[in-house]
Design a protein around this motif. Structure first.
Motif, PDB file in Angstrom:
ATOM      1  N   LYS A 184      -8.007  -0.107   0.974  1.00 38.81           N
ATOM      2  CA  LYS A 184      -6.770  -0.870   0.796  1.00 38.81           C
ATOM      3  C   LYS A 184      -5.758  -0.077  -0.019  1.00 38.81           C
ATOM      4  O   LYS A 184      -4.580  -0.025   0.311  1.00 38.81           O
ATOM      5  N   LYS A 185      -6.225   0.562  -1.075  1.00 38.11           N
ATOM      6  CA  LYS A 185      -5.332   1.350  -1.918  1.00 38.11           C
ATOM      7  C   LYS A 185      -4.755   2.536  -1.160  1.00 38.11           C
ATOM      8  O   LYS A 185      -3.640   2.972  -1.436  1.00 38.11           O
ATOM      9  N   GLU A 194      -0.185  -0.225   2.172  1.00 37.62           N
ATOM     10  CA  GLU A 194      -0.131  -0.313   0.714  1.00 37.62           C
ATOM     11  C   GLU A 194       0.765   0.780   0.139  1.00 37.62           C
ATOM     12  O   GLU A 194       1.525   0.544  -0.791  1.00 37.62           O
ATOM     13  N   LYS A 195       0.651   1.976   0.716  1.00 40.36           N
ATOM     14  CA  LYS A 195       1.503   3.064   0.251  1.00 40.36           C
ATOM     15  C   LYS A 195       2.966   2.742   0.534  1.00 40.36           C
ATOM     16  O   LYS A 195       3.839   2.976  -0.293  1.00 40.36           O
ATOM     17  N   LYS A 234       4.242  -0.204   0.851  1.00 40.23           N
ATOM     18  CA  LYS A 234       4.631  -1.283  -0.053  1.00 40.23           C
ATOM     19  C   LYS A 234       4.978  -0.712  -1.428  1.00 40.23           C
ATOM     20  O   LYS A 234       5.977  -1.094  -2.033  1.00 40.23           O
TER      21      LYS A 234
END
Length: 181
Positions: free
Chosen positions: A94-95, A100-101, A103
């Motif tokens: 997720k990270k 995510e990036k 976001k």
């Protein structure tokens, strides 16, 4: 009397804890419940694992207890360890995910734009202050609700400007000096 209960338990490979509950049943039998727990596992699905329950005489328990529980205890323990590993892996994925990036990049751009807008407003306020236009300079100071990270600085700037409102009025000496009689 020598018992080897704990030696046999030590031979079973498990992570966490094994809870054993023993109760007397009817006609001299025993009811034994075994539940594997692993508080290191953050997946709530671990709470769905039911205890193993056995009924039998003391003699039957002595001879078959560890044969009966060894494989299920190892399996339940392994499942919880795998669940935790999986949850940690999901967090890492997720990270690192593009979403995510993206976001994070979007949030950084928004923060940078907000900070730029704040700095521009402060610069304009300072320019007006240098010109002696204290009320206008005060009106250009950003709202502290829009920039909570700069609340103290904004309040101090407003206080400093409002204390100078009486300076540089309509009949400022500089203006009067430039007027020819």
């Amino acid at each position: 009397m020598e018992a080897n209960f704990f030696r046999q338990l030590a031979n079973i490979d498990f992570a966490g804890s094994v809870q054993v509950t023993i109760a007397h049943g009817i006609q001299g039998s025993l009811i034994v419940s075994v539940l594997v727990r692993n508080e290191g596992c953050s997946d709530t699905a671990k709470n769905l694992i039911r205890p193993m329950t056995m009924r039998g005489t003391a003699e039957q328990m002595d001879t078959q207890f560890f044969e009966y529980i060894a494989m299920p205890v190892e399996a339940a323990s392994g499942l919880m360890v795998n669940m935790e590993d999986y949850m940690q892996h999901l967090d890492q994925v997720k990270k690192q995910s593009a979403m995510e990036k993206e976001k994070g990049t979007k949030e950084k751009k928004e923060t940078d734009a907000k900070e730029k807008k704040y700095r521009e407003a402060i610069d304009k306020s300072q320019e007006l202050e240098r010109e002696g236009k204290f009320r206008e300079a005060y009106s250009k100071v950003p709202n502290p609700n829009d920039h909570p990270e700069h609340t103290q600085e904004i309040k101090e700037r407003r206080a400093a400007l409002s204390s100078r409102f009486d300076e540089g009025g309509l009949f400022d000496e500089r203006i009067i000096e430039n007027v020819e009689p």
